[in-house]
Design a protein around this motif. Structure first.
Motif: not given
Length: 114
Positions: A40-42, A48
């Motif tokens: 996942r995007h942080s 992503p």
């Protein structure tokens, strides 16, 4: 997603404590009887594009079954060794037993030395 379906998401940040940064964010989302696990995007927790090191996982079934699948997925990912190029650079997972490549450092789960 159907109306009234419960959504549960678990997010985990993998940290490089030496450099005080997040090098990978993982997430597991359950919607009704379906599970989706991925990088996942942080910041926005979306998957992503492109996916770098973690193959997404899809499953369906009862909640107890999905919980066990998600836990096993997190355990497998977090047990992988992680390296980073010197002096700075991205992080990548390597297969267990891999030797440290030149000009890299172990970030996490380095092999035990005798």
């Amino acid at each position: 997603m159907a109306r009234g379906e419960e959504v549960l998401t678990l997010i985990a940040d993998l940290l490089d404590l030496e450099k005080n940064l997040i090098f990978r964010t993982l997430g597991a989302t359950v919607i009704g009887d379906r599970l989706f696990c991925s990088e996942r995007h942080s910041q926005n927790y979306q998957s992503p594009e492109p996916i770098r090191d973690v193959e997404p996982l899809y499953a369906a079934g009862p909640p107890e079954h999905l919980g066990r699948i998600a836990a096993a997925w997190f355990e497998e990912i977090t047990s992988r060794p992680v390296i980073s190029p010197l002096p700075v650079g991205g992080h990548s997972f390597v297969p267990p037993g891999t030797a440290l490549p030149p000009r890299h450092r172990w970030v996490r789960n380095a092999p035990r030395t005798q």
